[in-house]
Design a protein around this motif. Structure first.
Motif, short mmCIF file in Angstrom:
data_model
loop_
_atom_site.label_atom_id
_atom_site.label_comp_id
_atom_site.label_asym_id
_atom_site.label_seq_id
_atom_site.Cartn_x
_atom_site.Cartn_y
_atom_site.Cartn_z
N LEU A 322 0.85 -1.19 0.00
CA LEU A 322 0.00 0.00 0.00
C LEU A 322 0.89 1.24 0.00
N LEU A 323 0.66 2.13 -0.96
CA LEU A 323 1.35 3.41 -1.02
C LEU A 323 0.33 4.50 -0.77
N ASN A 324 0.58 5.31 0.25
CA ASN A 324 -0.38 6.30 0.71
C ASN A 324 0.13 7.71 0.40
N TYR A 325 -0.74 8.55 -0.17
CA TYR A 325 -0.41 9.94 -0.51
C TYR A 325 -1.44 10.86 0.15
N PRO A 326 -1.25 11.20 1.42
CA PRO A 326 -2.25 12.02 2.13
C PRO A 326 -2.50 13.38 1.49
N VAL A 327 -1.46 13.97 0.90
CA VAL A 327 -1.63 15.31 0.34
C VAL A 327 -2.63 15.33 -0.81
N TRP A 328 -2.76 14.21 -1.51
CA TRP A 328 -3.71 14.13 -2.63
C TRP A 328 -4.95 13.31 -2.27
N ASN A 329 -5.03 12.80 -1.04
CA ASN A 329 -6.12 11.92 -0.64
C ASN A 329 -6.23 10.73 -1.60
N ARG A 330 -5.12 10.12 -1.87
CA ARG A 330 -5.04 8.98 -2.77
C ARG A 330 -4.18 7.89 -2.15
N SER A 331 -4.46 6.66 -2.55
CA SER A 331 -3.64 5.51 -2.15
C SER A 331 -3.60 4.53 -3.31
N LEU A 332 -2.54 3.75 -3.37
CA LEU A 332 -2.38 2.72 -4.38
C LEU A 332 -2.25 1.37 -3.68
N LEU A 333 -3.07 0.42 -4.10
CA LEU A 333 -3.01 -0.93 -3.55
C LEU A 333 -2.51 -1.88 -4.63
N TYR A 334 -1.49 -2.66 -4.27
CA TYR A 334 -0.93 -3.66 -5.18
C TYR A 334 -0.97 -5.01 -4.47
N ILE A 335 -1.31 -6.05 -5.21
CA ILE A 335 -1.24 -7.41 -4.68
C ILE A 335 -0.38 -8.23 -5.64
N TYR A 336 0.57 -8.98 -5.07
CA TYR A 336 1.51 -9.79 -5.86
C TYR A 336 1.33 -11.26 -5.47
N ASP A 337 1.51 -12.15 -6.45
CA ASP A 337 1.38 -13.58 -6.17
C ASP A 337 2.71 -14.13 -5.63
N ASN A 338 2.76 -15.44 -5.41
CA ASN A 338 3.96 -16.02 -4.80
C ASN A 338 5.15 -16.08 -5.76
N GLN A 339 4.92 -15.68 -7.02
CA GLN A 339 6.01 -15.54 -7.98
C GLN A 339 6.43 -14.07 -8.13
N ASN A 340 5.91 -13.23 -7.24
CA ASN A 340 6.20 -11.79 -7.23
C ASN A 340 5.67 -11.08 -8.46
N GLN A 341 4.63 -11.64 -9.07
CA GLN A 341 3.98 -11.02 -10.22
C GLN A 341 2.80 -10.17 -9.74
N ILE A 347 -6.31 2.15 -7.80
CA ILE A 347 -6.17 3.52 -7.36
C ILE A 347 -7.36 3.84 -6.46
N LEU A 348 -7.10 4.21 -5.23
CA LEU A 348 -8.15 4.52 -4.25
C LEU A 348 -8.20 6.02 -4.02
N ASP A 349 -9.40 6.60 -4.11
CA ASP A 349 -9.53 8.02 -3.80
C ASP A 349 -9.79 8.19 -2.30
N HIS A 350 -8.91 7.59 -1.52
CA HIS A 350 -8.98 7.63 -0.06
C HIS A 350 -7.57 7.76 0.50
N ASN A 351 -7.48 8.30 1.68
CA ASN A 351 -6.25 8.32 2.45
C ASN A 351 -6.25 7.03 3.27
N CYS A 352 -5.44 6.06 2.90
CA CYS A 352 -5.45 4.73 3.52
C CYS A 352 -4.11 4.48 4.20
N GLY A 353 -4.14 4.17 5.50
CA GLY A 353 -2.89 4.08 6.25
C GLY A 353 -2.63 2.78 6.98
N ALA A 354 -3.40 1.71 6.68
CA ALA A 354 -3.18 0.47 7.44
C ALA A 354 -3.57 -0.75 6.61
N LEU A 355 -2.87 -1.85 6.84
CA LEU A 355 -3.14 -3.14 6.20
C LEU A 355 -3.17 -4.23 7.26
N GLN A 356 -4.03 -5.22 7.06
CA GLN A 356 -4.07 -6.35 8.00
C GLN A 356 -4.62 -7.59 7.30
#
Length: 384
Positions: A322-341, A347-356
């Motif tokens: 998760l890459l969070n950009y509070p100044v733009w109220n944006r976040s990027l979520l990436y999911i990779y498989d076990n081959q790192n692909q 692209i989220l139009d939210h300020n997102c600061g936690a993963l679980q």
């Protein structure tokens, strides 16, 4: 264990530095600040370029959308409570409660997703994290405009620490030393160094260091106990013992500033470092070696990086970044498989600061993303 669901669903400059850049009016002042702070000259041009991006949202981040992988994962709103503010941490209690921590307070959720308790504290302008100290439960990590503060389980402020002089960049809490002493480590800008507080907020020692952008208390590689990790003006990863003595200085292949701790693979312990540079997410060991470089298309400079391994299927672990950009109220979520692909990009139009990652009854997990007053839940779509 299963959890109910809701209805529908910089690499080289830290969060504190981002706030500073936003307050700078003239480019000349920015250059002077960077030189004064000890940033090497060849990085000044990158800083000016990044500062220019604050004028508007970069084109790659303007539209909220699923860029890739929409048919692989489902998304729904797991929980929403707007007055929490931006959610910056999750924690799981031994009784299986999920602790959701925002900048304004926290809620405790049962496995059935009902609220058992709500805590309110005065707004913290930095990230707030759940801590397990005898005297306190929530730590406001601090920034130039925000003191480090410890709140008790009811949200009462137990103490507030300014440090005097140089501005605060970050703070972390945990146990250190052979006696597992409860401690708070604070990193300062400029020549403020790195300092240790006891659980009562009293300063115990100070060690010299330039621009301690980010700090963590993390497991040592030799399992001897916890150590202090921090970045600095040179972009190094520094490891210190309980007395603040340097036990290792490492130079990753990237300039290290903002980072966080993450799990990786089948190991649930957050003993790896996640950082960002060169349009990529990096997972590093605590001695600065690169475990993997993961592509992060469409990303911009200076995010707050978060990561976690998550068993979205029973066969192999995925990794969420998760890459969070509070100044733009944006976040990027990436999911990779076990081959790192890369298998999912949103692209989220939210300020997102936690993963679980949260376990389910069938041995898999789903992913929670904490944003501004809401939690998003991601699950792997099972083909019939």
């Amino acid at each position: 264990m299963s959890w109910g669901s809701g209805t529908l669903a910089v690499s080289w400059v830290s969060n504190a530095m981002r706030k500073r850049v936003l307050t700078i009016v003239g480019a000349g002042f920015l250059i002077a600040l960077l030189i004064f702070s000890g940033i090497v000259a060849y990085r000044v041009s990158r800083a000016l370029s990044a500062a220019g991006q604050f004028k508007s949202v970069p084109s790659d981040l303007k539209g909220a959308k699923i860029v890739a992988g929409a048919r692989r994962f489902s998304k729904e709103v797991f929980f929403a409570q707007g007055d929490l503010g931006v959610i910056t941490d999750f924690a799981q209690n031994p009784n299986h409660e999920l602790v959701v921590v925002g900048q304004n307070g926290a809620v405790f959720l049962t496995e059935g997703n009902s609220t058992t308790r709500t805590v309110t504290f005065h707004r913290c302008s930095s990230a707030v994290v759940s801590v397990r100290l005898a005297s306190g439960s929530f730590l406001c990590r601090g920034a130039w405009i925000t003191n480090v503060e410890l709140f008790d389980a009811a949200g009462k402020t137990l103490w507030s620490y300014e440090g005097g002089g140089s501005g605060i960049d970050d703070a972390a809490a945990g146990t250190l030393g052979p006696n597992a002493t409860e401690s708070i480590v604070v990193g300062f800008n400029g020549d403020g160094g790195v300092r240790l507080l006891n659980a009562a907020g009293k300063e115990l020692w100070k060690q010299d260091e330039g621009n301690v952008w980010h700090v963590e208390i993390a497991p040592a590689t030799d399992k001897s106990g916890n150590v202090i990790l921090h970045s600095n003006a040179k972009g190094q990863l520094t490891v210190r013992d309980a007395m603040g003595h340097v036990v290792g200085r490492y130079e990753p292949e990237i300039y290290l500033a903002s980072f966080s701790m993450t799990s990786w693979g089948d190991d649930p312990i957050r003993n790896k470092v996640i950082a960002f540079d060169n349009d990529s997410i990096y997972v590093l060991t605590t001695d600065g070696k690169t475990v993997v470089r993961l592509p992060s298309p469409g990303s911009a400079a200076m995010p707050n990086p978060k990561g976690t391994s998550v068993h979205l299927s029973a066969n192999a672990p995925f990794f969420a970044g998760l890459l969070n950009y509070p100044v733009w109220n944006r976040s990027l979520l990436y999911i990779y498989d076990n081959q790192n692909q890369l298998v999912y990009h949103e692209i989220l139009d939210h300020n997102c600061g936690a993963l679980q990652a949260i376990p389910t009854k069938n041995g898999t997990e789903y992913l929670l993303v904490g944003c501004d007053g809401k939690i998003l839940k991601y699950s792997k779509i099972t083909k019939e």
